[in-house]
Write a protein that holds these residues in place. Structure first.
Motif, PDB file in Angstrom:
ATOM      1  N   ASP A 165     -15.210  -1.703   8.574  1.00 56.68           N
ATOM      2  CA  ASP A 165     -13.850  -1.577   8.962  1.00 56.68           C
ATOM      3  C   ASP A 165     -12.806  -2.564   8.192  1.00 56.68           C
ATOM      4  N   TYR A 166     -13.515  -3.788   7.668  1.00 54.61           N
ATOM      5  CA  TYR A 166     -12.712  -4.770   7.173  1.00 54.61           C
ATOM      6  C   TYR A 166     -13.473  -5.650   6.124  1.00 54.61           C
ATOM      7  N   VAL A 167     -12.751  -6.004   5.097  1.00 51.48           N
ATOM      8  CA  VAL A 167     -13.435  -6.684   4.117  1.00 51.48           C
ATOM      9  C   VAL A 167     -12.586  -7.999   3.818  1.00 51.48           C
ATOM     10  N   GLU A 168     -13.296  -9.230   3.861  1.00 51.39           N
ATOM     11  CA  GLU A 168     -12.393 -10.490   3.368  1.00 51.39           C
ATOM     12  C   GLU A 168     -12.912 -11.001   2.390  1.00 51.39           C
ATOM     13  N   PHE A 169     -12.197 -11.615   1.582  1.00 50.71           N
ATOM     14  CA  PHE A 169     -12.386 -12.579   0.468  1.00 50.71           C
ATOM     15  C   PHE A 169     -11.607 -13.857   0.716  1.00 50.71           C
ATOM     16  N   ASN A 170     -12.616 -14.800   0.500  1.00 53.53           N
ATOM     17  CA  ASN A 170     -12.055 -16.136   0.115  1.00 53.53           C
ATOM     18  C   ASN A 170     -11.583 -16.408  -1.526  1.00 53.53           C
ATOM     19  N   VAL A 171     -10.237 -16.576  -1.393  1.00 53.11           N
ATOM     20  CA  VAL A 171      -9.697 -16.795  -2.742  1.00 53.11           C
ATOM     21  C   VAL A 171      -9.095 -18.021  -2.923  1.00 53.11           C
ATOM     22  N   SER A 172      -8.849 -18.608  -4.082  1.00 51.45           N
ATOM     23  CA  SER A 172      -8.444 -19.891  -4.377  1.00 51.45           C
ATOM     24  C   SER A 172      -6.877 -19.868  -4.393  1.00 51.45           C
ATOM     25  N   ASP A 173      -6.289 -18.686  -4.649  1.00 52.53           N
ATOM     26  CA  ASP A 173      -4.662 -18.316  -4.920  1.00 52.53           C
ATOM     27  C   ASP A 173      -4.371 -16.974  -4.434  1.00 52.53           C
ATOM     28  N   ILE A 174      -3.642 -16.973  -3.376  1.00 48.93           N
ATOM     29  CA  ILE A 174      -3.513 -15.670  -2.567  1.00 48.93           C
ATOM     30  C   ILE A 174      -2.502 -14.951  -3.467  1.00 48.93           C
ATOM     31  N   GLN A 175      -1.370 -15.609  -3.863  1.00 53.03           N
ATOM     32  CA  GLN A 175      -0.363 -14.940  -4.721  1.00 53.03           C
ATOM     33  C   GLN A 175      -1.078 -14.274  -5.823  1.00 53.03           C
ATOM     34  N   ARG A 176      -2.305 -15.060  -6.702  1.00 49.76           N
ATOM     35  CA  ARG A 176      -2.879 -14.506  -7.761  1.00 49.76           C
ATOM     36  C   ARG A 176      -3.735 -13.259  -7.259  1.00 49.76           C
ATOM     37  N   ALA A 177      -4.273 -13.325  -6.285  1.00 53.99           N
ATOM     38  CA  ALA A 177      -5.306 -12.170  -5.676  1.00 53.99           C
ATOM     39  C   ALA A 177      -4.186 -11.044  -5.463  1.00 53.99           C
ATOM     40  N   LYS A 178      -3.154 -11.163  -4.613  1.00 51.95           N
ATOM     41  CA  LYS A 178      -2.066 -10.062  -4.639  1.00 51.95           C
ATOM     42  C   LYS A 178      -1.661  -9.343  -5.790  1.00 51.95           C
ATOM     43  N   GLN A 179      -1.202 -10.229  -6.797  1.00 45.54           N
ATOM     44  CA  GLN A 179      -0.791  -9.942  -8.006  1.00 45.54           C
ATOM     45  C   GLN A 179      -1.878  -9.140  -8.842  1.00 45.54           C
ATOM     46  N   PHE A 180      -3.341  -9.568  -9.092  1.00 44.20           N
ATOM     47  CA  PHE A 180      -4.323  -8.944  -9.475  1.00 44.20           C
ATOM     48  C   PHE A 180      -4.716  -7.379  -8.989  1.00 44.20           C
ATOM     49  N   TYR A 181      -4.738  -7.505  -7.593  1.00 43.59           N
ATOM     50  CA  TYR A 181      -5.409  -6.132  -7.047  1.00 43.59           C
ATOM     51  C   TYR A 181      -4.119  -5.292  -6.967  1.00 43.59           C
ATOM     52  N   GLY A 182      -3.074  -5.945  -6.385  1.00 38.00           N
ATOM     53  CA  GLY A 182      -1.705  -4.863  -6.523  1.00 38.00           C
ATOM     54  C   GLY A 182      -1.583  -4.167  -7.840  1.00 38.00           C
ATOM     55  N   SER A 183      -1.647  -4.905  -8.763  1.00 40.33           N
ATOM     56  CA  SER A 183      -1.279  -4.232 -10.191  1.00 40.33           C
ATOM     57  C   SER A 183      -2.230  -3.194 -10.698  1.00 40.33           C
ATOM     58  N   VAL A 184      -3.382  -3.496 -10.362  1.00 46.99           N
ATOM     59  CA  VAL A 184      -4.656  -2.544 -10.624  1.00 46.99           C
ATOM     60  C   VAL A 184      -4.736  -1.474  -9.555  1.00 46.99           C
ATOM     61  N   PHE A 185      -4.794  -1.896  -8.481  1.00 46.86           N
ATOM     62  CA  PHE A 185      -5.158  -0.710  -7.722  1.00 46.86           C
ATOM     63  C   PHE A 185      -4.066  -0.027  -6.608  1.00 46.86           C
ATOM     64  N   GLY A 186      -2.952  -0.730  -6.587  1.00 45.58           N
ATOM     65  CA  GLY A 186      -1.546  -0.218  -6.054  1.00 45.58           C
ATOM     66  C   GLY A 186      -1.812  -0.796  -4.382  1.00 45.58           C
ATOM     67  N   TRP A 187      -2.786  -1.785  -4.070  1.00 48.32           N
ATOM     68  CA  TRP A 187      -2.709  -2.025  -2.669  1.00 48.32           C
ATOM     69  C   TRP A 187      -1.288  -2.595  -2.227  1.00 48.32           C
ATOM     70  N   ALA A 188      -1.227  -2.466  -0.624  1.00 47.39           N
ATOM     71  CA  ALA A 188       0.089  -3.122   0.022  1.00 47.39           C
ATOM     72  C   ALA A 188      -0.498  -4.289   0.770  1.00 47.39           C
ATOM     73  N   PHE A 189       0.210  -5.418   0.916  1.00 45.49           N
ATOM     74  CA  PHE A 189       0.047  -6.485   1.468  1.00 45.49           C
ATOM     75  C   PHE A 189       0.939  -6.878   2.905  1.00 45.49           C
ATOM     76  N   THR A 190       0.238  -7.466   3.678  1.00 48.65           N
ATOM     77  CA  THR A 190       0.938  -7.968   4.738  1.00 48.65           C
ATOM     78  C   THR A 190       0.831  -9.309   4.845  1.00 48.65           C
ATOM     79  N   ASP A 191       1.630 -10.404   4.913  1.00 49.96           N
ATOM     80  CA  ASP A 191       1.133 -11.937   4.883  1.00 49.96           C
ATOM     81  C   ASP A 191       1.299 -12.133   6.321  1.00 49.96           C
ATOM     82  N   TYR A 192       0.371 -13.207   6.606  1.00 50.23           N
ATOM     83  CA  TYR A 192       0.271 -13.833   7.930  1.00 50.23           C
ATOM     84  C   TYR A 192       0.190 -15.493   7.623  1.00 50.23           C
TER      85      TYR A 192
END
Length: 118
Positions: free
Chosen positions: A11-38
């Motif tokens: 139901d859910y997959v979680e990644f520990n990342v060193s830079d959230i903005q970089r992860a959003k840019q990377f996965y958003g640009s390749v796969f088109g994912w949507a994001f909700t910041d908390y």
């Protein structure tokens, strides 16, 4: 709106990342994912089917664990997008019964796969 999964489904997959903005840019640009910041240390992603999260509150432990594999209808095109986004291709496209896939390393060192059917 995402439907809550049935008992026993992933139901859910979680990644520990060193830079959230970089992860959003990377996965958003390749796969088109949507994001909700908390807040500044957590963002949730939605790929159209499953949700997950990126958190910067824990150390990145990219080695080991299960292999997460994405689906792509255009495998060579997705490989090119990943390379353009800075991914390292660690296993080039190869055939397996039922399809083809490749493995890549994301900016935090996670090794993931992408596959398509024959």
């Amino acid at each position: 709106m995402k439907e809550i999964g049935a008992n026993g489904q992933v139901d859910y997959v979680e990644f520990n990342v060193s830079d959230i903005q970089r992860a959003k840019q990377f996965y958003g640009s390749v796969f088109g994912w949507a994001f909700t910041d908390y807040g500044p240390t957590y963002t949730e992603f939605y790929d159209g089917r499953i949700t997950g999260g990126f958190t910067s509150t824990e150390a990145v432990t990219a080695a080991g664990g299960p292999l997460v594999i994405f689906y792509a209808s255009d495998l060579p095109g997705t490989l090119k997008k990943l390379e353009a986004a800075g991914a390292e291709i660690v296993k080039p496209i190869f055939a397996f019964p039922g399809g083809q896939r490749f493995h890549f390393k994301d900016p935090d060192g996670y090794v993931l796969g992408v596959w398509t059917e024959d």
